[in-house]
Design an enzyme around this catalytic site. Sequence first.
Site, PDB file in Angstrom:
ATOM      1  N   SER A 181      12.726 133.579  33.227  1.00 54.35           N
ATOM      2  CA  SER A 181      11.508 134.348  33.453  1.00 54.35           C
ATOM      3  C   SER A 181      11.487 134.955  34.859  1.00 54.35           C
ATOM      4  CB  SER A 181      10.287 133.464  33.199  1.00 54.35           C
ATOM      5  OG  SER A 181       9.114 134.237  33.120  1.00 54.35           O
ATOM      6  N   ASP A 386      10.892 136.093  21.996  1.00 59.98           N
ATOM      7  CA  ASP A 386       9.972 136.168  23.137  1.00 59.98           C
ATOM      8  C   ASP A 386       9.445 137.590  23.263  1.00 59.98           C
ATOM      9  OD1 ASP A 386       8.639 135.855  25.575  1.00 59.98           O
ATOM     10  OD2 ASP A 386      10.468 136.092  26.753  1.00 59.98           O
ATOM     11  N   HIS A 438      10.799 132.203  24.715  1.00 56.26           N
ATOM     12  CA  HIS A 438      10.924 132.429  26.156  1.00 56.26           C
ATOM     13  C   HIS A 438      11.724 131.326  26.838  1.00 56.26           C
ATOM     14  CE1 HIS A 438       9.597 134.418  29.826  1.00 56.26           C
ATOM     15  NE2 HIS A 438       9.213 133.260  30.324  1.00 56.26           N
TER      16      HIS A 438
END
Length: 465
Positions: A181, A386, A438
């Site tokens: 991320s 994601d 994710h």
Amino acid sequence: MARTHFIFLLLVALLSTTFPSSSSSREQEKDRIKALPGQPKVAFSQYSGYVNVNQSHGRALFYWLTESSSPSPHTKPLLLWLNGGPGCSSIAYGASEEIGPFRINKTGSNLYLNKFAWNKDANLLFLESPAGVGYSYTNTSSDLKDSGDERTAQDNLIFLIKWLSRFPQYKYRDFYIAGESYAGHYVPQLAKKINDYNKAFSKPIINLKGFLVGNAVTDNQYDSIGTVTYWWTHAIISDKSYKSILKYCNFTVERVSDDCDNAVNYAMNHEFGDIDQYSIYTPTCVAAQQKKNTTGFFVRMKNTLLRRRLVSGYDPCTESYAEKYFNRPDVQRAMHANVTGIRYKWTACSDVLIKTWKDSDKTMLPIYKELAASGLRIWIFSGDTDSVVPVTATRFSLSHLNLPVKTRWYPWYTDNQVGGWTEVYKGLTFATVRGAGHEVPLFEPKRALILFRSFLAGKELPRSY
């Protein structure tokens, strides 16, 4: 002036590694974890504690080292794991939900073993960074409101240098960095700092070999276009919203217009529905809606659409297990945490840091180009369910590196099934993980472990069943 001060801090940190004292073994032993509350019996060693990265401000970063469970951990590399946010804890996510050796049960009362832990193959170092995340703290309150990319990278480098002074057995060991991320900023930025730092030494103590990042925030403009495209191609938003967002949103500027803001808000509030945006095909948790309402998921941030999407919160259910466990006084005593008596509760993400983040580089592409040319091993991977930092965002961004293709796109396999797809470029490998959200190791732990092992071995992902 700031650069001069940083060089001075590096020299101070370097001196502590150049002239090791008997205190390093004492400090190391003081950080040893005898056993965590509710922990199953294990054969590997664990350490945790604080490293002061700025004496004048009183900034100290908290770490947790879980050594390799292999019979010979001294032969295994060291992997530093960083979570993103910005402002989210690597202990809450990386250690407790993804690659660490333990999982937390629903009541926060006990731990159980993670069958696909990455410490089978590496010594894992989890760092809560920057100060204000998790147990990491600062005695200067203004630090919490002016954190950003540059200072985070500086503090992380100083942490590593000083940590290696405490753990000299890891000097010169093969070293890798990983994360996901917003660590798509942290990881390459730290890798560049280390690469620049190492140029001054014929045999640097930080033996950086490479890094890998999952669902990585890479470039504001291309990530944003790729994200909106993912929403539309996966039937999350209407044709009208897709066209409106592309019409009104200029992803090259810092601030979004009111028309852009309205178009995005309409899509997210009226078309998305109650889905887990971090894994669009999995059921939502009951706590998810509560989390959305209380953390300001849809608050208007001062930056781009990308920043608005990155307000914290992976899986709110598993996150709550971590918050129960790491707020226990007996856990904090066992981990030598919260020794200064921080007045606020340990949380998985810091709302203050998320909302007040200062400098955020618009793109990581120049750093990728530089480090790819330096010979470091670089892997970028994407869970393909994601919608927050989706696979299309990463592919749009990486395509602008214009790297020559060495191995063309092909499916890779695990357990007689396609595990994902991959393409190998000169200086960089890209891979998808099929069915993962994710946090790839949370949703597809076995595939993530196979990917990690291939990365460590410097081998392409398996083509056969």
